[in-house]
Design a protein around this motif. Structure first.
Motif, PDB file in Angstrom:
ATOM      1  N   LEU A   1       0.844  -1.198   0.000  1.00 28.93           N
ATOM      2  CA  LEU A   1       0.000   0.000   0.000  1.00 28.93           C
ATOM      3  C   LEU A   1       0.882   1.252   0.000  1.00 28.93           C
ATOM      4  CD1 LEU A   1      -3.061   0.126   0.030  1.00 28.93           C
ATOM      5  CD2 LEU A   1      -2.983   0.469   2.498  1.00 28.93           C
TER       6      LEU A   1
ATOM      7  N   ARG B   1       2.523   1.831  -3.456  1.00 31.56           N
ATOM      8  CA  ARG B   1       1.654   2.473  -4.434  1.00 31.56           C
ATOM      9  C   ARG B   1       1.401   3.931  -4.080  1.00 31.56           C
ATOM     10  NH1 ARG B   1      -3.163  -1.242  -4.157  1.00 31.56           N
ATOM     11  NH2 ARG B   1      -4.094   0.129  -5.718  1.00 31.56           N
ATOM     12  N   ALA B   2       1.342   4.213  -2.790  1.00 38.78           N
ATOM     13  CA  ALA B   2       1.171   5.614  -2.383  1.00 38.78           C
ATOM     14  C   ALA B   2       2.369   6.434  -2.858  1.00 38.78           C
ATOM     15  CB  ALA B   2       1.019   5.711  -0.862  1.00 38.78           C
TER      16      ALA B   2
ATOM     17  N   ASN C   1       2.213   7.026  -6.573  1.00 37.51           N
ATOM     18  CA  ASN C   1       1.216   8.019  -6.950  1.00 37.51           C
ATOM     19  C   ASN C   1       1.660   9.435  -6.638  1.00 37.51           C
ATOM     20  OD1 ASN C   1      -1.687   7.371  -7.905  1.00 37.51           O
ATOM     21  ND2 ASN C   1      -1.055   5.599  -6.727  1.00 37.51           N
ATOM     22  N   ASP C   2       2.146   9.658  -5.426  1.00 33.31           N
ATOM     23  CA  ASP C   2       2.467  11.024  -5.018  1.00 33.31           C
ATOM     24  C   ASP C   2       3.326  10.964  -3.758  1.00 33.31           C
ATOM     25  OD1 ASP C   2       2.524  13.603  -3.984  1.00 33.31           O
ATOM     26  OD2 ASP C   2       0.566  14.079  -4.838  1.00 33.31           O
TER      27      ASP C   2
ATOM     28  N   ALA D   1       2.525  13.530  -0.870  1.00 32.07           N
ATOM     29  CA  ALA D   1       1.334  13.192  -0.090  1.00 32.07           C
ATOM     30  C   ALA D   1       1.622  11.985   0.792  1.00 32.07           C
ATOM     31  CB  ALA D   1       0.159  12.919  -1.016  1.00 32.07           C
TER      32      ALA D   1
ATOM     33  N   PRO E   1      -5.308  -1.550 -14.218  1.00 35.15           N
ATOM     34  CA  PRO E   1      -3.940  -1.560 -13.711  1.00 35.15           C
ATOM     35  C   PRO E   1      -3.558  -0.192 -13.161  1.00 35.15           C
ATOM     36  CG  PRO E   1      -4.081  -2.387 -15.957  1.00 35.15           C
ATOM     37  CD  PRO E   1      -5.385  -1.753 -15.640  1.00 35.15           C
ATOM     38  N   ALA E   2      -2.573  -0.236 -12.325  1.00 35.68           N
ATOM     39  CA  ALA E   2      -2.265   0.964 -11.559  1.00 35.68           C
ATOM     40  C   ALA E   2      -1.053   1.704 -12.072  1.00 35.68           C
ATOM     41  CB  ALA E   2      -2.043   0.574 -10.110  1.00 35.68           C
ATOM     42  N   VAL E   3      -1.210   2.478 -13.134  1.00 37.48           N
ATOM     43  CA  VAL E   3      -0.111   3.404 -13.437  1.00 37.48           C
ATOM     44  C   VAL E   3      -0.685   4.729 -13.921  1.00 37.48           C
ATOM     45  CG1 VAL E   3       2.025   3.813 -14.683  1.00 37.48           C
ATOM     46  CG2 VAL E   3       1.503   1.566 -13.955  1.00 37.48           C
TER      47      VAL E   3
ATOM     48  N   VAL F   1      -1.012   7.781 -13.544  1.00 36.60           N
ATOM     49  CA  VAL F   1      -1.278   9.067 -12.928  1.00 36.60           C
ATOM     50  C   VAL F   1       0.022   9.840 -12.867  1.00 36.60           C
ATOM     51  CG1 VAL F   1      -1.663  10.147 -10.707  1.00 36.60           C
ATOM     52  CG2 VAL F   1      -3.293   8.541 -11.605  1.00 36.60           C
TER      53      VAL F   1
ATOM     54  N   ARG G   1      -3.929  16.238  -3.389  1.00 35.67           N
ATOM     55  CA  ARG G   1      -2.992  15.249  -3.908  1.00 35.67           C
ATOM     56  C   ARG G   1      -3.458  13.849  -3.544  1.00 35.67           C
ATOM     57  NH1 ARG G   1       2.292  18.603  -3.980  1.00 35.67           N
ATOM     58  NH2 ARG G   1       3.040  16.853  -5.191  1.00 35.67           N
ATOM     59  N   PRO G   2      -4.552  13.395  -4.135  1.00 40.51           N
ATOM     60  CA  PRO G   2      -5.013  12.031  -3.848  1.00 40.51           C
ATOM     61  C   PRO G   2      -4.105  11.018  -4.536  1.00 40.51           C
ATOM     62  CG  PRO G   2      -6.330  12.972  -5.586  1.00 40.51           C
ATOM     63  CD  PRO G   2      -5.368  14.055  -5.168  1.00 40.51           C
ATOM     64  N   PHE G   3      -4.075   9.766  -4.029  1.00 40.50           N
ATOM     65  CA  PHE G   3      -3.388   8.686  -4.744  1.00 40.50           C
ATOM     66  C   PHE G   3      -4.372   8.173  -5.793  1.00 40.50           C
ATOM     67  CE2 PHE G   3      -1.748   8.232  -0.244  1.00 40.50           C
ATOM     68  CZ  PHE G   3      -0.612   8.983  -0.477  1.00 40.50           C
ATOM     69  N   GLY G   4      -4.247   8.701  -7.008  1.00 41.16           N
ATOM     70  CA  GLY G   4      -5.292   8.557  -8.015  1.00 41.16           C
ATOM     71  C   GLY G   4      -5.666   7.135  -8.389  1.00 41.16           C
ATOM     72  N   THR G   5      -4.663   6.240  -8.451  1.00 38.20           N
ATOM     73  CA  THR G   5      -4.975   4.892  -8.919  1.00 38.20           C
ATOM     74  C   THR G   5      -5.355   3.970  -7.769  1.00 38.20           C
ATOM     75  OG1 THR G   5      -2.713   4.119  -8.707  1.00 38.20           O
ATOM     76  CG2 THR G   5      -3.332   5.123 -10.806  1.00 38.20           C
ATOM     77  N   MET G   6      -5.478   4.524  -6.557  1.00 38.65           N
ATOM     78  CA  MET G   6      -5.873   3.699  -5.421  1.00 38.65           C
ATOM     79  C   MET G   6      -7.306   4.059  -5.024  1.00 38.65           C
ATOM     80  SD  MET G   6      -2.212   4.158  -3.526  1.00 38.65           S
ATOM     81  CE  MET G   6      -2.614   3.385  -1.975  1.00 38.65           C
TER      82      MET G   6
ATOM     83  N   GLU H   1      -8.174   2.616   0.207  1.00 43.26           N
ATOM     84  CA  GLU H   1      -6.718   2.446   0.257  1.00 43.26           C
ATOM     85  C   GLU H   1      -6.013   3.766   0.559  1.00 43.26           C
ATOM     86  OE1 GLU H   1      -6.053  -1.280  -2.844  1.00 43.26           O
ATOM     87  OE2 GLU H   1      -6.328   0.738  -3.639  1.00 43.26           O
TER      88      GLU H   1
ATOM     89  N   GLU I   1     -11.800   4.505  -7.374  1.00 48.86           N
ATOM     90  CA  GLU I   1     -10.451   5.052  -7.467  1.00 48.86           C
ATOM     91  C   GLU I   1     -10.504   6.562  -7.302  1.00 48.86           C
ATOM     92  OE1 GLU I   1      -8.098   3.862 -10.801  1.00 48.86           O
ATOM     93  OE2 GLU I   1      -8.623   1.764 -10.508  1.00 48.86           O
TER      94      GLU I   1
ATOM     95  N   ARG J   1      -9.000   9.010  -8.474  1.00 48.14           N
ATOM     96  CA  ARG J   1      -8.927   9.948  -9.603  1.00 48.14           C
ATOM     97  C   ARG J   1     -10.309  10.261 -10.170  1.00 48.14           C
ATOM     98  NH1 ARG J   1      -7.748   6.091 -14.538  1.00 48.14           N
ATOM     99  NH2 ARG J   1      -7.989   4.128 -13.439  1.00 48.14           N
TER     100      ARG J   1
END
Lengths: 318, 239, 285
Positions: A178, A181-182, A185-186, A189, A308-310, A312, B88-93, B97, B135, B137
């Motif tokens: 977790l 992935r955080a 993403n950013d 943050a 899938p998680a990319v 951003v 600044r959200p975690f867009g793909t989560m 999460e 999600e 985003r």
């Protein structure tokens, strides 16, 4: 994905795969073994690029560290190849830790630059230290099994690939995952929520380097000949392309990418050494127009499928 | 008693002075507003407190401890949580999460391994629980702001620093939001340090207001004192 | 030997500085590292070779044209590949890396693995400092490199375009608020970065012939220079380039030729350990 479903799918797939040696000849089995090697490489590289957003160009180099460590130990000191592979994996993870600590304080771009340099330096050292590495001639090393058989190596690589996937799954779907992935993403943050960004990145980099070392060690003993080709930037590029084309940031993407590209390259090879150029052009188009790769395309075709998680945009300057 | 204290904080960017010798205190259990015209240095001040930027000089003291120059994740672990002006959200989560990241990294977290239940609780607190599996985003601006508050609360802070959370709300929603923040403060025993452009809201919510202008501490006082002060009026009209 | 190695170091150092300037400019403004920088350097070498050798143009004209062509190619790359990824540093790293491999393989296919060399500008050698004879072509390369570097400094420090560049690399949002068209600026600066790689390429190609992968060590050194000098710093590039050029050649002369590129890497490690922001870097970028 729940744990039970993951293990069911994994073991079912492995079960089907383990039937392959019954039906495939030596050449096709070789292609499968090489595919499994790339599966391990691409999946562990994906942990970095796809899940923490850092681009390492030294993944093939770490496979080379694993291969040469084990190979040199076996040739010069008569160390058992299995023990050598484990020591090689440890060596790769230690070096990964060192490189990670060195440059990850400064952020992603520094990692990319340093790992690119690291690959090149490794190539220079290997070609120059002819007495130890046999340079571009390649180092002849003993195999992992007494009697050479493609089937035996196929099962070894299959087992190693399963271990790799389980380690990655455990990590990605844990609390640490977790945080990975955080960070991807950013990172600002993530840090504001108490995530130690540098530690997360170093952890991902170390694990990923160790897995590359394992893959490289086994692969070297399979080939019986370790050459500077293993840690080369061309190999790095293949691993990167497989991940990008299959789908960065998705668990299955690199698996699909590894098999499809390795099999494709066998076909292209019939016409000459064009596969790198062809993959490069495909990878450029995919990275530009379908940044989530084949998995992303599949997910967008199937509504409700896992995205899938990319993609951003990460932080700009930080 | 002062929970958070800034002592003569200064910050320059290149040749531009963003903050110059700003001192302030935030008392425990209060809502303190931070206002000032654009470019006054409000967000820079937040960044210095939260560790996102290091001050050129001056100190930040939290609960009697010097936290100047600590990295953001350590500052968070001390009990300071923040939201961002541009979310600044975690867009793909998923939202769940997103909040989970706050839960699992909090040293004061009460969740024993099951971060999901705790995360859901905080989504309920801000009222976006039906978006738990969406999600981030895909959220609109207001939902993203709520998500950021939930995420910040999940770290179990002593002080919550809000950076313009009312943007995009209509006047009735603003009234509700002010109520909500006050309730949060009371129920979770929080202290709130709040940058806001919507003056009416700050005047209603805050016990104390600090005014910055051009990187300097212009004045501070009760909302009544602030609105009556000629320097404040001049700073805003002169903009 | 010391004097000769120093002289070689200066010549190579000037070229490294030039190549690094292109990288640094792009990092400073766009926060993008162009991993195909070395391949653009080689591309310019091939262009000048084709134009001068195959088509028989005057070498100066061929060089200018080669740089211009690479500039246009850079703009095309920015427009098609980099622009859509803006804000996502990771994808620009991946895309430019793929591009570098694609270009290397394309060169291999078109030109083969053999070295190609555009004609030299001058012949003969000069007796330098009364100490040794030094090839005129190398001296000319040093002068040309210095001239281009000076041109870049004037451009960035003295002109209107330079003010915009400096403003944007300091604070992008502020620049945008003040009406800078950052999209067009990105395109121009990426093109300019590529043109600087090209300039380094055409200047050095008559000395060190081009091969499909000859750009790799040059680009790697340029990256180390940028880290050593501090990302986005122009003076850092010049000082860093000269340091690396000297270290490499003195190291090759006194320690080992095979390891000459390793010395740079050791410097990189030292920089990251001791002063990660680089010699001229801002602590907080």
């Amino acid at each position: 994905m729940t744990d039970i479903r993951f293990y069911l799918i994994l073991f079912a797939a492995a079960g089907l795969f383990s039937l392959l040696p019954l039906g495939l000849g030596d050449y096709h089995l070789h292609v499968m073994i090489v595919s499994l090697y790339y599966l391990m490489m691409a999946s562990s590289w994906n942990l970095l690029a796809g899940y923490t957003g850092q681009v390492s160009f030294a993944h093939a180099a770490f496979a080379g560290i694993g291969a040469y460590t084990s190979g040199i130990l076996a040739v010069k000191f008569g160390v058992n190849p299995w023990a050598g592979v484990i020591i090689g994996t440890a060596a790769a993870s230690l070096l990964g830790l060192g490189v990670g600590v060195l440059c990850l304080r400064m952020g992603g771009i520094y990692l990319s630059l340093t790992t690119l340099g690291f690959s090149e330096i490794l190539r220079i050292v290997i070609t120059n230290e002819y007495d130890i590495t046999r340079g571009t001639m390649g180092l002849q090393v003993p195999g992992l099994v007494e009697e050479y058989s493609k089937a035996a190596y196929f099962y070894i690589m299959l087992g190693a690939a399963m271990i790799t996937l389980i380690v990655l799954y455990k990590l990605i779907y844990s609390n640490k995952g977790l945080c990975f992935r955080a960070v991807q993403n950013d990172e600002r943050a993530a840090a504001s929520l108490g995530v130690d960004v540098v530690k997360v990145r170093v952890l991902a980099f170390t694990v990923s380097s160790a897995l590359a070392g394992l893959a490289g060690g086994l692969y070297g003993h399979y080939l019986h000949l370790i050459t500077p080709e293993i840690p080369s930037l061309d190999q790095q590029f293949l691993v990167l392309s497989m991940t990008v084309i299959g789908g960065m940031g998705s668990f299955l993407g690199p698996v699909i990418g590894a098999f499809s590209l390795e099999i494709l390259s066998e076909y292209i090879r019939a016409y000459g050494e064009y596969h790198v150029l062809v993959f490069g052009l495909i990878a450029l188009v995919v990275a530009r127009f379908a940044p989530n790769g084949l998995m992303g395309l599949a997910a967008s075709r199937l509504p409700g499928g896992p995205a899938p998680a990319v993609t951003v945009p990460s932080t700009g300057k930080s | 008693m002062a929970l958070l204290e800034g002592l003569r904080l200064s910050k320059r960017f290149g040749g531009v002075t963003a903050l110059s010798e700003v001192s302030f205190t935030v008392e425990e259990g209060t809502i303190v507003g931070l206002i000032g015209p654009n470019g006054a240095g409000k967000t820079t001040l937040f960044n210095l407190v939260a560790g996102a930027l290091k001050p050129d000089s001056g100190r930040v003291v939290f609960r009697g401890e010097d936290i100047t120059g600590l990295s953001p994740n350590i500052v968070c672990r001390h009990g300071i949580a923040r939201t961002f002006q541009v979310t600044r959200p975690f867009g793909t989560m998923t939202c769940l999460e997103n909040v989970g990241v706050g839960v699992i990294n909090s040293p004061r977290s009460e969740s024993d391994g099951n971060w999901r239940a705790t995360a859901l609780h905080y989504l309920e607190t801000v009222g976006v629980e039906d978006l738990a599996f969406t999600e981030a985003r895909h959220l609109n601006v207001v939902q993203k702001k709520k998500l950021e508050i939930a995420r910040a609360l999940a770290t179990r802070p002593k002080i919550l620093m809000l950076d313009e959370v009312l943007g995009g709300l209509n006047s009735q929603e603003i009234v509700q939001a002010v109520d909500f923040i006050r309730r949060l403060r009371d129920e979770l025993h929080l202290t709130v340090f709040w940058i806001e452009h919507v003056m009416g809201a700050i005047m209603k919510a805050a016990e104390k207001v600090i005014v910055l202008d051009q990187g300097q501490h212009l004045m501070e006082g009760t909302p009544e004192q602030v609105v009556a002060d000629s320097r404040v009026i001049h700073a805003y009209l002169g903009e | 030997m010391l004097a000769l190695a120093t002289m070689n170091g200066l010549v190579i150092g000037a070229i490294y500085a030039l190549a690094a300037l292109g990288v640094s400019l792009v990092v400073g403004i766009m926060n993008v590292i162009n991993f195909a920088h070395g391949e653009l350097y080689i591309l310019a070498g091939y262009f000048s070779y084709i134009l001068a050798d195959t088509l028989g143009m005057h070498f100066v004209l061929a060089m200018v044209l080669a740089v211009a062509l690479v500039f246009l190619f850079g703009i095309f790359v920015e427009y098609t590949l980099i622009r859509p990824t803006y804000g996502n540093d990771m994808y620009s790293l991946i895309l430019t890396f793929i591009l570098s491999i694609v270009l290397q393989n394309a060169y291999l296919l078109i030109f083969g693995p053999y070295p190609n060399k555009p004609p030299g500008w001058v012949g003969g050698a000069t007796h330098v400092f009364g100490a040794f004879y030094y090839g005129n072509q190398r001296l000319a390369a040093l002068v040309a490199g210095a001239v281009v570097i000076a041109f870049v400094f004037v451009l960035v420090k003295k002109t209107w375009f330079g003010r915009i560049i400096r403003a944007t690399s300091q604070d992008r949002e502020m620049a945008e608020l003040n009406g800078v068209n950052t999209t067009r600026l990105n395109m121009l600066s990426f093109g300019l970065g590529c043109a600087l790689a090209a300039a380094a390429g055409v200047i050095l190609a008559p000395v060190f012939p081009v091969t499909p992968t000859a750009g790799v060590p040059v680009a790697l050194t340029a990256f180390v220079v940028v880290v050593l000098g501090g990302m986005g710093s122009l003076w850092g590039c010049v000082v860093g380039g000269l340091i690396l050029g000297l270290v490499e050649n003195l190291g090759a002369a006194y320690i080992s030729t095979g390891y000459k590129h390793v010395f740079n890497f050791i410097i990189l490690i030292l920089v990251l350990l001791v002063r990660p922001a680089g010699l001229f870097g801002r602590r907080e970028a």
